[in-house]
Design a protein around this motif. Structure first.
Motif, PDB file in Angstrom:
ATOM      1  N   ALA A  54       0.817  -1.211   0.000  1.00 27.68           N
ATOM      2  CA  ALA A  54       0.000   0.000   0.000  1.00 27.68           C
ATOM      3  C   ALA A  54       0.849   1.257   0.000  1.00 27.68           C
ATOM      4  O   ALA A  54       0.537   2.230  -0.697  1.00 27.68           O
ATOM      5  CB  ALA A  54      -0.929   0.000   1.212  1.00 27.68           C
ATOM      6  N   HIS A  55       1.933   1.249   0.789  1.00 28.68           N
ATOM      7  CA  HIS A  55       2.734   2.453   1.016  1.00 28.68           C
ATOM      8  C   HIS A  55       4.203   2.201   0.702  1.00 28.68           C
ATOM      9  O   HIS A  55       4.654   1.058   0.657  1.00 28.68           O
ATOM     10  CB  HIS A  55       2.601   2.907   2.474  1.00 28.68           C
ATOM     11  CG  HIS A  55       1.197   3.041   2.949  1.00 28.68           C
ATOM     12  ND1 HIS A  55       0.669   2.252   3.956  1.00 28.68           N
ATOM     13  CD2 HIS A  55       0.191   3.855   2.544  1.00 28.68           C
ATOM     14  CE1 HIS A  55      -0.590   2.579   4.150  1.00 28.68           C
ATOM     15  NE2 HIS A  55      -0.913   3.554   3.306  1.00 28.68           N
ATOM     16  N   GLN A  56       4.949   3.278   0.577  1.00 26.82           N
ATOM     17  CA  GLN A  56       6.333   3.176   0.117  1.00 26.82           C
ATOM     18  C   GLN A  56       7.275   2.528   1.127  1.00 26.82           C
ATOM     19  O   GLN A  56       8.386   2.140   0.758  1.00 26.82           O
ATOM     20  CB  GLN A  56       6.849   4.577  -0.261  1.00 26.82           C
ATOM     21  CG  GLN A  56       6.206   5.181  -1.499  1.00 26.82           C
ATOM     22  CD  GLN A  56       4.918   5.946  -1.208  1.00 26.82           C
ATOM     23  OE1 GLN A  56       4.236   5.691  -0.221  1.00 26.82           O
ATOM     24  NE2 GLN A  56       4.590   6.907  -2.067  1.00 26.82           N
ATOM     25  N   ASP A  57       6.885   2.415   2.374  1.00 28.11           N
ATOM     26  CA  ASP A  57       7.766   1.789   3.366  1.00 28.11           C
ATOM     27  C   ASP A  57       7.292   0.400   3.789  1.00 28.11           C
ATOM     28  O   ASP A  57       7.932  -0.242   4.633  1.00 28.11           O
ATOM     29  CB  ASP A  57       7.902   2.682   4.602  1.00 28.11           C
ATOM     30  CG  ASP A  57       6.561   3.015   5.250  1.00 28.11           C
ATOM     31  OD1 ASP A  57       5.508   2.656   4.683  1.00 28.11           O
ATOM     32  OD2 ASP A  57       6.569   3.662   6.318  1.00 28.11           O
ATOM     33  N   ASP A  58       6.210  -0.108   3.214  1.00 24.06           N
ATOM     34  CA  ASP A  58       5.614  -1.349   3.720  1.00 24.06           C
ATOM     35  C   ASP A  58       6.516  -2.564   3.524  1.00 24.06           C
ATOM     36  O   ASP A  58       6.677  -3.382   4.430  1.00 24.06           O
ATOM     37  CB  ASP A  58       4.263  -1.602   3.043  1.00 24.06           C
ATOM     38  CG  ASP A  58       3.178  -0.650   3.517  1.00 24.06           C
ATOM     39  OD1 ASP A  58       3.326  -0.080   4.619  1.00 24.06           O
ATOM     40  OD2 ASP A  58       2.186  -0.465   2.786  1.00 24.06           O
ATOM     41  N   SER A  59       7.088  -2.721   2.331  1.00 23.31           N
ATOM     42  CA  SER A  59       7.914  -3.912   2.112  1.00 23.31           C
ATOM     43  C   SER A  59       9.166  -3.869   2.980  1.00 23.31           C
ATOM     44  O   SER A  59       9.641  -4.909   3.453  1.00 23.31           O
ATOM     45  CB  SER A  59       8.286  -4.050   0.632  1.00 23.31           C
ATOM     46  OG  SER A  59       9.105  -2.979   0.206  1.00 23.31           O
TER      47      SER A  59
END
Length: 661
Positions: A33-38
């Motif tokens: 969903a967001h740029q830091d999730d992975s």
């Protein structure tokens, strides 16, 4: 028992890392969903991927209006989203080991919708794709106006109601000239977003998809963007059937914020790397808050506060495959089971060392990836799992080797809140009963038993227990009595069948340590004494406990010397010489093994690495010729096996081979 003293060198010699061919060239796609999730939730698993083609898909622009930092560093949500995109590029380059990176940014069309593809010039196998949808935290986005939806609402409401979500730059309050016009003025229905993701997998020939958790708890609603991303990933992978429709694609989902409530399971070294990955994403410290790291790309998170710091030392897959996903059928042929192409697939030996498959197990769509496999009293194999649509416990048994009967629903011991059911464990008892065990709503253990010649009872029996976390494990001691293990808040709880075949719980846990998500495996020593193996949560290496000569269990875990760090369950098997062997997925993503140096004694202190990069945990078993066989799902989305060249614990392995086609 001598625990970890090497009295002889283990005879396992490292096999070539690649002795076979891939079913399809591996490509891993991560959907978040967001740029830091992975970085926060799929890590350290993602560190093993960047030598392969890896595509990370960001569904939302992350353009929140409530968390832009002191002084409101960004004037608009579009500007904030663009800055977070810069952070994603910085982190991806750092993970790929590239300094001074440059990127080629290209508009790409997937099922009629335009998204941005970024390719790392110095490592072009690394790509990022930005869909730039509105984030749930964007207060300027009219989440209920004119049937505008945020990601989770869009997933739940469906495409038939007219609800849709737009990209950044579509709404007047997004940021005007800060927004990128080539991606603005687009809307997605549920069907359109699902189709776009499916087209993306087809474009990149995805073989493995990492996704967010779509599991919904009534008591813990979770992050709506994460849930929406998980749901769309689940549906879009189901609509995709592997490169060229070859069925070689595996979905692996990860838990998110709720891992803070679990025990740390990432070693100190990888935790430090993960922390640095997050700092790369946040960007250089702006230094405008004394004593607090304040990133340039994402100004809001404090990487050292109580919210973020638990994530560095934790990574939990939602439906781990465990170590009990293979069995020997009535003809003595090894059979393996795994969820691929969104359904349970079956691989079967045509002869020792030769495999056919994968073949879909009839009715095996929409099931959790955690499978419990046992051999019924008739010799037929039985598979038990959870149906994701309604969390019913489901079981199916062969009618003959290679043929299957209908699925049977065992219901759920938690009808008021079925989501609380845990992964099932199944045991064929010495009296020919088949019993299924699951965690219940009261966080204890429930069981349902199939007596020979009878049907399954309507009600679940409550065996007691408290704060059981999830992963139950079962086995039979040398005496034939069933053993049940349940990781819980107070330690590993233990039940054993008494002389009347009734399950009796020990007065206290086997350990005094509070445990998180610990997956236990059991094997019997040559003298019949049971021994268990699991990843020690205080130091993620292999721990063991065993029954002593008087029948009592050891009261604390012993750590196997030089055990590699691992995040998955420990697979155990006993070949004909009675020496227990273990296999784990190591910190490099491959398989390491160890064996007892002799029957009823300790383990070697060397762990040869058999190579490869695998998804989830390996399985370990013995074939009809007495040879140890390691089974694993590799990054090409299908089964590979590594078999000993001859029977005997000290015999070398012949190298990895593609199983079937």
């Amino acid at each position: 028992m001598l625990l970890a003293v090497a009295t002889a060198a283990l005879g396992l010699t490292p096999a070539p890392a690649r002795a076979d061919t891939f079913a399809a060239p591996p490509t891993v796609v991560q959907v978040v969903a967001h740029q830091d999730d992975s970085i926060l939730f799929f890590n350290p698993d993602i560190r093993k991927l960047y030598d392969f083609p890896t595509v990370t898909v960001f569904l939302t622009a992350g353009g929140s209006t409530t968390e832009v930092g002191p002084g409101q560093a960004f004037d608009s949500t579009c500007a904030y989203g663009e800055s977070r995109d810069k952070g994603a590029r910085a982190a991806a380059a750092a993970l790929a080991g590239v300094q001074d990176p440059t990127w080629t940014r290209t508009p790409m069309t997937f099922a009629g919708k335009v998204a941005e593809e970024d390719t790392l010039d110095q490592a072009p196998q690394v790509k990022l794709v930005f869909f730039k949808l509105h984030e749930a935290g964007d207060g300027n986005y009219p989440g209920s106006g004119n049937q505008q939806a945020v990601l989770d609402d869009l997933y739940l409401r469906g495409e038939t109601t007219g609800w849709h979500e737009s990209t950044m730059g579509t709404m007047p309050d997004d940021g005007g000239s800060d927004c990128e016009s080539e991606y603005a003025d687009q809307t997605y229905t549920k069907a359109e977003l699902t189709a776009s993701l499916t087209a993306l997998y087809e474009h990149y020939n995805a073989t493995v998809v990492y996704g967010m958790d779509a599991h919904r708890f009534a008591s813990d609603p979770g992050n709506s963007d994460h849930l929406g991303a998980g749901g769309f990933t689940l549906d879009s992978v189901a609509a995709y059937h592997g490169p060229g429709g070859d069925h070689h694609v595996v979905l692996r989902s990860y838990q998110d914020y709720d891992i803070s409530n679990e025990q740390a399971d990432v070693d100190a070294y990888n935790s430090g790397l993960k922390h640095n990955d997050f700092l790369s994403y946040l960007g250089p410290d702006r230094g405008d808050i004394p004593g607090q790291y304040h990133g340039l790309f994402d100004t809001s998170p404090d990487p050292d506060n109580s919210f973020y710091t638990p994530f560095y030392s934790r990574q939990y897959s939602r439906w781990p495959n465990g170590a009990v996903w293979t069995g020997q059928d009535a003809n003595g042929r090894l059979t393996a089971f795994a969820v691929a192409d969104s359904q349970i697939q079956v691989w079967t030996e045509s002869a020792p060392g030769s495999w056919t498959g994968p073949v879909p197990l009839p009715g095996g769509t929409g099931m959790a990836a955690t499978l419990a496999v046992t051999r019924d009293p008739s010799g037929m194999l039985r598979v038990t799992t959870i149906r994701l649509a309604d969390y019913q416990v489901m079981t199916v048994v062969q009618t003959a080797p290679g043929s299957w009967g209908p699925w049977t629903s065992l219901g759920n011991p938690n009808p008021e809140d079925p989501t609380l059911v845990g992964d099932p464990a199944t045991l064929t008892e010495s009296n020919n009963n088949v019993t299924v065990f699951v965690r219940n709503r009261g966080t204890g253990v429930s069981a349902k038993t199939l007596n020979p010649g009878q049907s399954w009872p309507d009600e679940w029996a409550d065996l007691g227990g408290w704060q059981v976390r999830n992963d139950l494990a079962v086995g039979r001691a040398g005496s034939g009595a069933g053993e049940l293990f349940a990781p819980a808040g107070s330690g590993i709880l233990h039940w054993k069948q008494n002389s009347s075949a009734l399950w009796a719980q020990d007065s206290g846990p086997l350990t005094s340590t509070v445990l998180g998500k610990v997956q236990v495996s059991m094997a019997n020593n040559a003298d019949g004494r049971a021994e268990i193996f699991y990843v020690n949560p205080d130091n993620p290496v292999v721990a063991t406990q065993w029954t002593q000569a008087d029948g009592a269990w050891t009261g604390s875990p012993g750590l196997l010397a030089n055990s590699p760090n691992t995040l998955e369950s420990v697979a155990a098997a006993v070949p004909g010489d009675g020496r227990i062997s273990l296999a784990v997925r190591n910190a490099g993503g491959g398989v390491s093994m160890v064996s007892q140096t002799g029957p009823n004694v300790g383990f070697s202190n060397t762990w040869p690495d058999l190579g490869s990069v695998i998804v989830g945990a390996p399985a370990l078993t013995v074939d009809s010729t007495g040879r140890l066989v390691v089974l694993a799902i590799e990054l090409d989305g299908t089964l590979h096996v590594n078999r000993q060249t001859a029977a005997g614990t000290d015999s070398p392995f012949g190298g990895w081979q593609l199983a079937g086609s």
